[in-house]
Design an enzyme around this catalytic site. Structure first.
Site, short mmCIF file in Angstrom:
data_model
loop_
_atom_site.label_atom_id
_atom_site.label_comp_id
_atom_site.label_asym_id
_atom_site.label_seq_id
_atom_site.Cartn_x
_atom_site.Cartn_y
_atom_site.Cartn_z
N ARG A 57 14.68 9.93 19.02
CA ARG A 57 15.24 10.92 18.10
C ARG A 57 15.17 10.34 16.70
O ARG A 57 15.82 9.32 16.40
CB ARG A 57 16.69 11.24 18.48
CG ARG A 57 17.35 12.29 17.59
CD ARG A 57 18.79 12.54 18.00
NE ARG A 57 19.42 13.57 17.20
CZ ARG A 57 20.04 13.35 16.04
NH1 ARG A 57 20.11 12.11 15.56
NH2 ARG A 57 20.58 14.34 15.36
N LYS A 93 20.00 4.38 10.87
CA LYS A 93 21.44 4.22 11.04
C LYS A 93 21.96 2.93 10.40
O LYS A 93 21.21 2.03 10.05
CB LYS A 93 21.80 4.25 12.54
CG LYS A 93 21.73 5.64 13.13
CD LYS A 93 22.26 5.68 14.55
CE LYS A 93 22.34 7.13 15.06
NZ LYS A 93 22.82 7.21 16.45
#
Length: 289
Positions: A259, A225
């Site tokens: 995740r 991210k």
């Protein structure tokens, strides 16, 4: 605390943290390496996730990155039907999670394909996706809350709050509401990258263990991210090392599910951190002998 999830009538233990591998059937997810479009690509990715140690495949048919294109519910369902048919054929017993904020999509993937987890990044409809408001008002009871409770599947409740105190307050109220509807399996996701500045993301990681006050399993999704590549002045393709560092930090603070895009590396993080915990427990026992 040791947690289990009811997945299609069997228990998935979270005593050892589990890896949730990402499989995006979208043309515009922020990390190009996660986009899988053809039958062969989807099949190979599903097999890879399981082979590398993933217990859960999280399938997304709608990109939630900033600036992503809005797709209709019909298009999202068409993408998911195609992908889930292939996944069920290739790795029949894997636990399937579906990343969606639409109750009608949740209903379809559970009833038609036996999805065991609904991963909702909208916190039951508080926020829209890609900067767009949701089509329906939440009302007193969010439609997604009612739907997952009716379906009897595990639900990932992700927070869009920027800091830990309002996050705890909001999540506590939402968990109470979900329980009042009969929802049993709830997983908390602090929502790294959603509604948070770069600094707030790292402060949240530092305070992550405070979320254990909710006494629910904790999912962390920070894979590649912007909180990593913006800090390191790089891009998603070169954010694996930073992802590994943050996954390790999250595990040391008690994360139960990671995740990720890179399953093998996350599984290695879990093995190393578990080894630290085992040896710490052994040493504590020896201290009393």
């Amino acid at each position: 605390m040791d947690y289990t999830l009811n997945v299609n009538g069997r228990l998935l233990s979270l005593q050892q943290p589990q890896v949730m591998g990402i499989l995006n059937v979208t043309p515009d997810s922020f990390f190009e390496g996660s986009r899988k479009q053809t039958e062969r690509e989807i099949a190979e990715r599903a097999q890879q996730i399981v082979r590398e140690g993933g217990a859960i495949i999280d399938v997304g048919g709608f990109s939630t990155r900033p600036g992503a294109s809005i797709v209709s519910a019909e298009e999202e369902m068409e993408r998911l039907r195609n992908a889930l048919t292939i996944i069920r054929r290739e790795v029949a017993d894997v636990v399937i999670s579906v990343d969606t904020y639409r109750p009608e999509v949740a209903r379809m993937v559970v009833e038609e394909f036996g999805a065991a987890i609904i991963n909702d990044v909208s916190e039951g409809g508080i926020t829209g996706i890609a900067g767009q408001p949701l089509e329906d008002e939440r009302g007193d009871v969010p439609r997604m809350f009612s739907e997952v409770a009716r379906l009897g599947v595990a639900y990932v409740l992700m927070s869009v709050q920027p800091t830990i105190q309002p996050m705890l307050q909001a999540l506590s109220q939402e968990v109470d509401l979900l329980h009042s509807l009969g929802q049993k399996d709830i997983i908390i996701d602090p929502g790294f990258g959603f509604g948070k500045t770069l600094e707030q993301n790292y402060l949240l990681m530092d305070q992550l263990e405070m979320l254990h006050a909710l006494q629910l399993p904790l999912l962390v999704g920070i894979s590649r991210k912007s909180m990593i590549y913006r800090l390191l002045k790089t891009d998603p393709t070169r954010a694996l090392n930073g992802t590994t560092a943050l996954n390790t930090a999250a595990l040391l603070k008690g994360a139960h599910i990671l995740r990720v895009h890179d399953v093998a590396e996350a599984a290695e993080c879990i093995s190393i951190v578990q080894s630290i915990h085992i040896h710490r427990s052994f040493q504590s026992t020896q201290d009393y002998v």
